[in-house]
Design an enzyme around this catalytic site. Structure first.
Site, PDB file in Angstrom:
ATOM      1  N   HIS A  31       9.366  -7.995 -22.929  1.00  0.00           N
ATOM      2  CA  HIS A  31       8.521  -7.354 -23.931  1.00  0.00           C
ATOM      3  C   HIS A  31       7.308  -6.672 -23.304  1.00  0.00           C
ATOM      4  O   HIS A  31       6.782  -5.711 -23.863  1.00  0.00           O
ATOM      5  CB  HIS A  31       8.111  -8.375 -24.994  1.00  0.00           C
ATOM      6  CG  HIS A  31       9.274  -8.820 -25.830  1.00  0.00           C
ATOM      7  ND1 HIS A  31      10.048  -9.920 -25.516  1.00  0.00           N
ATOM      8  CD2 HIS A  31       9.823  -8.295 -26.947  1.00  0.00           C
ATOM      9  CE1 HIS A  31      11.010 -10.051 -26.407  1.00  0.00           C
ATOM     10  NE2 HIS A  31      10.904  -9.075 -27.291  1.00  0.00           N
ATOM     11  N   HIS A  37      17.013  -4.960 -24.455  1.00  0.00           N
ATOM     12  CA  HIS A  37      17.660  -6.276 -24.451  1.00  0.00           C
ATOM     13  C   HIS A  37      18.350  -6.532 -25.791  1.00  0.00           C
ATOM     14  O   HIS A  37      18.095  -5.865 -26.777  1.00  0.00           O
ATOM     15  CB  HIS A  37      16.661  -7.391 -24.114  1.00  0.00           C
ATOM     16  CG  HIS A  37      15.498  -7.478 -25.051  1.00  0.00           C
ATOM     17  ND1 HIS A  37      14.411  -6.636 -24.981  1.00  0.00           N
ATOM     18  CD2 HIS A  37      15.254  -8.316 -26.083  1.00  0.00           C
ATOM     19  CE1 HIS A  37      13.548  -6.942 -25.928  1.00  0.00           C
ATOM     20  NE2 HIS A  37      14.037  -7.956 -26.621  1.00  0.00           N
ATOM     21  N   CYS A  74      15.207 -14.058 -36.765  1.00  0.00           N
ATOM     22  CA  CYS A  74      15.557 -13.124 -35.698  1.00  0.00           C
ATOM     23  C   CYS A  74      15.258 -13.779 -34.358  1.00  0.00           C
ATOM     24  O   CYS A  74      14.345 -14.590 -34.245  1.00  0.00           O
ATOM     25  CB  CYS A  74      14.846 -11.794 -35.846  1.00  0.00           C
ATOM     26  SG  CYS A  74      13.089 -11.898 -36.167  1.00  0.00           S
ATOM     27  N   HIS A  76      17.051 -13.943 -29.946  1.00  0.00           N
ATOM     28  CA  HIS A  76      17.854 -13.394 -28.865  1.00  0.00           C
ATOM     29  C   HIS A  76      18.928 -14.405 -28.471  1.00  0.00           C
ATOM     30  O   HIS A  76      18.630 -15.593 -28.357  1.00  0.00           O
ATOM     31  CB  HIS A  76      16.969 -13.127 -27.641  1.00  0.00           C
ATOM     32  CG  HIS A  76      15.743 -12.345 -27.948  1.00  0.00           C
ATOM     33  ND1 HIS A  76      14.548 -12.947 -28.320  1.00  0.00           N
ATOM     34  CD2 HIS A  76      15.522 -11.019 -27.964  1.00  0.00           C
ATOM     35  CE1 HIS A  76      13.648 -12.003 -28.543  1.00  0.00           C
ATOM     36  NE2 HIS A  76      14.206 -10.835 -28.336  1.00  0.00           N
ATOM     37  N   GLU A  94      15.081 -22.698 -36.936  1.00  0.00           N
ATOM     38  CA  GLU A  94      13.905 -22.125 -37.601  1.00  0.00           C
ATOM     39  C   GLU A  94      13.755 -22.564 -39.050  1.00  0.00           C
ATOM     40  O   GLU A  94      12.642 -22.751 -39.519  1.00  0.00           O
ATOM     41  CB  GLU A  94      13.944 -20.591 -37.550  1.00  0.00           C
ATOM     42  CG  GLU A  94      13.689 -20.039 -36.180  1.00  0.00           C
ATOM     43  CD  GLU A  94      13.445 -18.543 -36.166  1.00  0.00           C
ATOM     44  OE1 GLU A  94      13.067 -17.971 -37.212  1.00  0.00           O
ATOM     45  OE2 GLU A  94      13.631 -17.936 -35.091  1.00  0.00           O
ATOM     46  N   TYR A 109      16.438   0.069 -31.641  1.00  0.00           N
ATOM     47  CA  TYR A 109      15.111   0.491 -32.089  1.00  0.00           C
ATOM     48  C   TYR A 109      14.079   0.140 -31.033  1.00  0.00           C
ATOM     49  O   TYR A 109      14.310  -0.703 -30.157  1.00  0.00           O
ATOM     50  CB  TYR A 109      14.742  -0.149 -33.440  1.00  0.00           C
ATOM     51  CG  TYR A 109      14.220  -1.549 -33.314  1.00  0.00           C
ATOM     52  CD1 TYR A 109      12.849  -1.795 -33.293  1.00  0.00           C
ATOM     53  CD2 TYR A 109      15.073  -2.621 -33.183  1.00  0.00           C
ATOM     54  CE1 TYR A 109      12.369  -3.077 -33.143  1.00  0.00           C
ATOM     55  CE2 TYR A 109      14.602  -3.898 -33.041  1.00  0.00           C
ATOM     56  CZ  TYR A 109      13.246  -4.123 -33.015  1.00  0.00           C
ATOM     57  OH  TYR A 109      12.768  -5.385 -32.844  1.00  0.00           O
ATOM     58  N   GLU A 119       8.988  -3.831 -28.338  1.00  0.00           N
ATOM     59  CA  GLU A 119      10.375  -4.192 -28.606  1.00  0.00           C
ATOM     60  C   GLU A 119      11.214  -2.983 -28.218  1.00  0.00           C
ATOM     61  O   GLU A 119      10.875  -1.838 -28.543  1.00  0.00           O
ATOM     62  CB  GLU A 119      10.602  -4.496 -30.094  1.00  0.00           C
ATOM     63  CG  GLU A 119      10.069  -5.821 -30.559  1.00  0.00           C
ATOM     64  CD  GLU A 119      10.865  -7.030 -30.083  1.00  0.00           C
ATOM     65  OE1 GLU A 119      11.681  -6.914 -29.144  1.00  0.00           O
ATOM     66  OE2 GLU A 119      10.670  -8.100 -30.659  1.00  0.00           O
ATOM     67  N   GLU A 121      15.217  -2.921 -28.370  1.00  0.00           N
ATOM     68  CA  GLU A 121      16.319  -3.835 -28.626  1.00  0.00           C
ATOM     69  C   GLU A 121      17.575  -3.159 -29.141  1.00  0.00           C
ATOM     70  O   GLU A 121      17.514  -2.183 -29.888  1.00  0.00           O
ATOM     71  CB  GLU A 121      15.901  -4.899 -29.659  1.00  0.00           C
ATOM     72  CG  GLU A 121      14.856  -5.855 -29.139  1.00  0.00           C
ATOM     73  CD  GLU A 121      14.544  -6.998 -30.097  1.00  0.00           C
ATOM     74  OE1 GLU A 121      14.050  -8.018 -29.601  1.00  0.00           O
ATOM     75  OE2 GLU A 121      14.773  -6.863 -31.320  1.00  0.00           O
ATOM     76  N   TRP A 168      11.451  -3.691 -37.447  1.00  0.00           N
ATOM     77  CA  TRP A 168      12.916  -3.711 -37.432  1.00  0.00           C
ATOM     78  C   TRP A 168      13.517  -4.043 -38.793  1.00  0.00           C
ATOM     79  O   TRP A 168      14.712  -3.886 -38.987  1.00  0.00           O
ATOM     80  CB  TRP A 168      13.440  -4.697 -36.385  1.00  0.00           C
ATOM     81  CG  TRP A 168      13.024  -6.120 -36.602  1.00  0.00           C
ATOM     82  CD1 TRP A 168      13.658  -7.059 -37.372  1.00  0.00           C
ATOM     83  CD2 TRP A 168      11.875  -6.772 -36.063  1.00  0.00           C
ATOM     84  NE1 TRP A 168      12.974  -8.252 -37.337  1.00  0.00           N
ATOM     85  CE2 TRP A 168      11.860  -8.095 -36.532  1.00  0.00           C
ATOM     86  CE3 TRP A 168      10.848  -6.361 -35.216  1.00  0.00           C
ATOM     87  CZ2 TRP A 168      10.879  -9.010 -36.192  1.00  0.00           C
ATOM     88  CZ3 TRP A 168       9.863  -7.267 -34.868  1.00  0.00           C
ATOM     89  CH2 TRP A 168       9.889  -8.575 -35.357  1.00  0.00           C
TER      90      TRP A 168
END
Length: 186
Positions: A31, A37, A74, A76, A94, A109, A119, A121, A168
């Site tokens: 980042h 990524h 959200c 990774h 979460e 984006y 970002e 991604e 996003w």
């Protein structure tokens, strides 16, 4: 050694513009350096009297976009982990929700933040459905608040107060709502 020094760094999968893995980078470096990524955005729906989407407000101490409203979850995927498996893992970590997820595909984006982070991604959009009575147990390290919202009200808020939402959310939401609309239209 402090508690922070004992934390193992989290890595993201660095990809090319065709979403092919070309390496790994620790999350913060990715980042800071604007590395492309792989990521995912989850949208959990419930269908009671009307179709509603579960949103979360990001924890206030997150390294970027703190306090902004966004999709259900959200994150990774880890190296060697499928996007859907990673999504199901993070959804439980979460919010305490167990749900099967469908990968609708991805979009790319970029966003740049006031703190110098960015970002960049390839963002997979994952959707799932839960019972109207699902128990939600948010992890305060990740989630400040959550709410169920109809798609119409969300669209109004995105139009009138876009600064309250992550960058996003809108493109990912478009993919998610297209798929969900087709499912409930039939």
């Amino acid at each position: 050694m402090t508690a922070t020094e004992c934390i193992t760094p989290e890595y993201v999968i660095v990809v090319d513009d065709q979403n092919r893995q070309i390496g790994l980078a620790d999350k913060l470096s990715a980042h800071e350096q604007n590395l492309l990524h792989r990521a995912f955005s989850i949208f959990i729906f419930r269908h009671g009297q009307e179709l509603e989407l579960l949103l979360q407000q990001r924890a206030l101490h997150k390294y970027h976009s703190p306090g902004l409203w966004t999709n259900t979850c959200c994150s990774h995927p880890r190296s060697g982990e499928s996007v859907a498996a990673a999504g199901e893992r993070r959804l439980q970590e979460e919010l305490g929700i167990v749900a099967s997820l469908i990968d609708l595909g991805w979009f790319r984006y970029q966003a740049h933040f006031p703190n110098g982070l960015s970002e960049n991604e390839i963002d997979h959009v994952l959707v799932g459905e839960v019972s109207p009575h699902v128990l939600i147990t948010p992890n305060p390290e990740e989630v400040h608040a959550y709410r169920w919202i109809s798609l119409g009200v969300l669209q109004q808020e995105l139009t009138t107060c876009p600064q309250n939402f992550t960058p996003w959310l809108t493109p990912a939401l478009e993919m998610a709502t297209d798929a969900v609309s087709r499912k409930f239209a039939g």
